[in-house]
Design a protein around this motif. Sequence first.
Motif, PDB file in Angstrom:
ATOM      1  N   GLN A 156      50.705 -89.309 -18.315  1.00 44.97           N
ATOM      2  CA  GLN A 156      50.702 -88.113 -17.486  1.00 44.97           C
ATOM      3  C   GLN A 156      50.630 -88.489 -16.001  1.00 44.97           C
ATOM      4  O   GLN A 156      51.257 -87.851 -15.155  1.00 44.97           O
ATOM      5  N   ARG A 157      49.881 -89.543 -15.709  1.00 43.31           N
ATOM      6  CA  ARG A 157      49.723 -89.937 -14.308  1.00 43.31           C
ATOM      7  C   ARG A 157      51.022 -90.486 -13.716  1.00 43.31           C
ATOM      8  O   ARG A 157      51.389 -90.162 -12.597  1.00 43.31           O
ATOM      9  N   ASN A 158      51.719 -91.346 -14.481  1.00 39.44           N
ATOM     10  CA  ASN A 158      52.870 -92.038 -13.898  1.00 39.44           C
ATOM     11  C   ASN A 158      54.215 -91.426 -14.265  1.00 39.44           C
ATOM     12  O   ASN A 158      55.274 -92.006 -13.985  1.00 39.44           O
ATOM     13  N   LEU A 181      59.278 -88.361  -5.343  1.00 39.15           N
ATOM     14  CA  LEU A 181      58.106 -88.961  -4.708  1.00 39.15           C
ATOM     15  C   LEU A 181      57.010 -89.160  -5.745  1.00 39.15           C
ATOM     16  O   LEU A 181      56.605 -88.203  -6.419  1.00 39.15           O
ATOM     17  N   TYR A 182      56.562 -90.397  -5.876  1.00 36.50           N
ATOM     18  CA  TYR A 182      55.414 -90.692  -6.729  1.00 36.50           C
ATOM     19  C   TYR A 182      54.250 -90.999  -5.800  1.00 36.50           C
ATOM     20  O   TYR A 182      54.243 -92.022  -5.109  1.00 36.50           O
ATOM     21  N   VAL A 183      53.281 -90.101  -5.764  1.00 39.71           N
ATOM     22  CA  VAL A 183      52.118 -90.256  -4.889  1.00 39.71           C
ATOM     23  C   VAL A 183      50.888 -90.430  -5.762  1.00 39.71           C
ATOM     24  O   VAL A 183      50.686 -89.691  -6.727  1.00 39.71           O
ATOM     25  N   TYR A 184      50.079 -91.412  -5.440  1.00 43.27           N
ATOM     26  CA  TYR A 184      48.841 -91.627  -6.179  1.00 43.27           C
ATOM     27  C   TYR A 184      47.723 -91.944  -5.201  1.00 43.27           C
ATOM     28  O   TYR A 184      47.955 -92.259  -4.031  1.00 43.27           O
ATOM     29  N   ARG A 185      46.506 -91.846  -5.692  1.00 35.64           N
ATOM     30  CA  ARG A 185      45.341 -92.146  -4.873  1.00 35.64           C
ATOM     31  C   ARG A 185      44.834 -93.545  -5.213  1.00 35.64           C
ATOM     32  O   ARG A 185      44.587 -93.863  -6.368  1.00 35.64           O
ATOM     33  N   SER A 186      44.723 -94.386  -4.197  1.00 32.62           N
ATOM     34  CA  SER A 186      44.282 -95.766  -4.387  1.00 32.62           C
ATOM     35  C   SER A 186      42.781 -95.881  -4.171  1.00 32.62           C
ATOM     36  O   SER A 186      42.273 -95.475  -3.116  1.00 32.62           O
ATOM     37  N   TYR A 187      42.094 -96.420  -5.179  1.00 34.43           N
ATOM     38  CA  TYR A 187      40.639 -96.599  -5.128  1.00 34.43           C
ATOM     39  C   TYR A 187      39.919 -95.276  -4.824  1.00 34.43           C
ATOM     40  O   TYR A 187      38.822 -95.277  -4.277  1.00 34.43           O
ATOM     41  N   GLY A 188      40.547 -94.169  -5.183  1.00 32.96           N
ATOM     42  CA  GLY A 188      39.931 -92.871  -4.981  1.00 32.96           C
ATOM     43  C   GLY A 188      39.837 -92.435  -3.539  1.00 32.96           C
ATOM     44  O   GLY A 188      39.191 -91.434  -3.233  1.00 32.96           O
ATOM     45  N   ILE A 189      40.505 -93.172  -2.635  1.00 34.56           N
ATOM     46  CA  ILE A 189      40.371 -92.878  -1.204  1.00 34.56           C
ATOM     47  C   ILE A 189      41.714 -92.613  -0.544  1.00 34.56           C
ATOM     48  O   ILE A 189      41.942 -91.531   0.015  1.00 34.56           O
ATOM     49  N   ASP A 246      49.648 -85.971   0.582  1.00 30.30           N
ATOM     50  CA  ASP A 246      48.552 -86.103  -0.377  1.00 30.30           C
ATOM     51  C   ASP A 246      49.094 -85.854  -1.777  1.00 30.30           C
ATOM     52  O   ASP A 246      50.309 -85.848  -1.991  1.00 30.30           O
ATOM     53  N   MET A 247      48.212 -85.635  -2.747  1.00 32.00           N
ATOM     54  CA  MET A 247      48.656 -85.473  -4.126  1.00 32.00           C
ATOM     55  C   MET A 247      49.543 -84.254  -4.339  1.00 32.00           C
ATOM     56  O   MET A 247      50.277 -84.177  -5.321  1.00 32.00           O
ATOM     57  N   SER A 248      49.496 -83.309  -3.434  1.00 27.89           N
ATOM     58  CA  SER A 248      50.340 -82.119  -3.585  1.00 27.89           C
ATOM     59  C   SER A 248      51.828 -82.463  -3.456  1.00 27.89           C
ATOM     60  O   SER A 248      52.689 -81.677  -3.844  1.00 27.89           O
ATOM     61  N   TYR A 249      52.141 -83.646  -2.921  1.00 28.75           N
ATOM     62  CA  TYR A 249      53.538 -84.071  -2.787  1.00 28.75           C
ATOM     63  C   TYR A 249      54.044 -84.792  -4.029  1.00 28.75           C
ATOM     64  O   TYR A 249      55.248 -85.020  -4.162  1.00 28.75           O
ATOM     65  N   ASN A 250      53.149 -85.174  -4.911  1.00 30.95           N
ATOM     66  CA  ASN A 250      53.551 -85.911  -6.102  1.00 30.95           C
ATOM     67  C   ASN A 250      54.489 -85.080  -6.967  1.00 30.95           C
ATOM     68  O   ASN A 250      54.177 -83.942  -7.330  1.00 30.95           O
ATOM     69  N   GLY A 251      55.648 -85.653  -7.305  1.00 25.93           N
ATOM     70  CA  GLY A 251      56.593 -84.952  -8.166  1.00 25.93           C
ATOM     71  C   GLY A 251      57.640 -84.164  -7.431  1.00 25.93           C
ATOM     72  O   GLY A 251      58.536 -83.600  -8.064  1.00 25.93           O
ATOM     73  N   PHE A 252      57.554 -84.112  -6.101  1.00 24.85           N
ATOM     74  CA  PHE A 252      58.604 -83.465  -5.328  1.00 24.85           C
ATOM     75  C   PHE A 252      59.674 -84.493  -4.998  1.00 24.85           C
ATOM     76  O   PHE A 252      59.384 -85.678  -4.843  1.00 24.85           O
ATOM     77  N   PRO A 253      60.925 -84.059  -4.848  1.00 30.36           N
ATOM     78  CA  PRO A 253      61.971 -85.012  -4.482  1.00 30.36           C
ATOM     79  C   PRO A 253      62.067 -85.190  -2.973  1.00 30.36           C
ATOM     80  O   PRO A 253      61.732 -84.295  -2.207  1.00 30.36           O
TER      81      PRO A 253
END
Length: 273
Positions: A77-79, A89-97, A181-188
């Motif tokens: 689900q994450r990737n 766009l694949y956006v993720y949070r690194s080390y929770g920060i 931020d994470m709101s961009y994840n999954g947008f082209p």
Amino acid sequence: MMMHFSSRESVSIMDPGELPGNTIQAARVLLGSYIVLADKPRSDEKTVIPRCGGMIIETEAYTLDDPASHSFGGRTQRNRVMFAEAGFLYVYRSYGIHHCMNIVTCDPGSGEAVLIRSLLPIFGLREMQERRFPESITEKQPSPAGHEITGDDPAGHNLPEKQKKRLCSGPGNVCRALGVDMSYNGFPVCVGEGSHELEGPDVSGNSGIFLIEGAEMERVYPVGLVEGFPDSFTREIRVSPRIGITKNPHAPRRFFYSLPGYVSRSTTGRTIA
């Protein structure tokens, strides 16, 4: 005297689907191109006006067979965005920060992407300064009118040299400066009219992030637009092992221009082009 360009000037959009089918090659090709947040395309849906962003000067390739890649263990689900078509766009949070932004490459199901590690900041310095170094903003500094792009952008003159270099140096700083931020994840990455959808929950629409081919951007906005930033440098591509990770760290997957301070940490690497 710095050159001045009005916001009426626009540039053609690059289709990320036209990147090389090999992710490592794509990571090299992306160097020198521009990633920007921009106003909506004009009526022809082929040109945009940059608002903030800059030249891509450091990237890193992640492939399905790479133990350091989030896709290495298969689709989750994450990737899942990594298994979409090129340009998402694949956006993720690194080390929770820190947020990190990747552009998906290759055919759907490939599970590959290129991490945008650093930018040479060119557009919207004040906007990016407010996100990265809000403590440096004073009420006496006027904001540029509208989205006008000018070499007199107050951020370019008031930021100390060290902060200029750190504005978009490193993947976390790129995202913070652009407001990603994470709101961009999954947008082209935008390619004009129409939306793109992933399987599962509806994730579609306009991210406002555009990719512009380097020669096209510099036809209208020369690199030397902003005083205090390098207006010329040797665009030899260098490659080095990765930095900051423990899995597959010695793989030569990090590509960059030699711009000390503007790229993340070490500029040691062998020249390949």
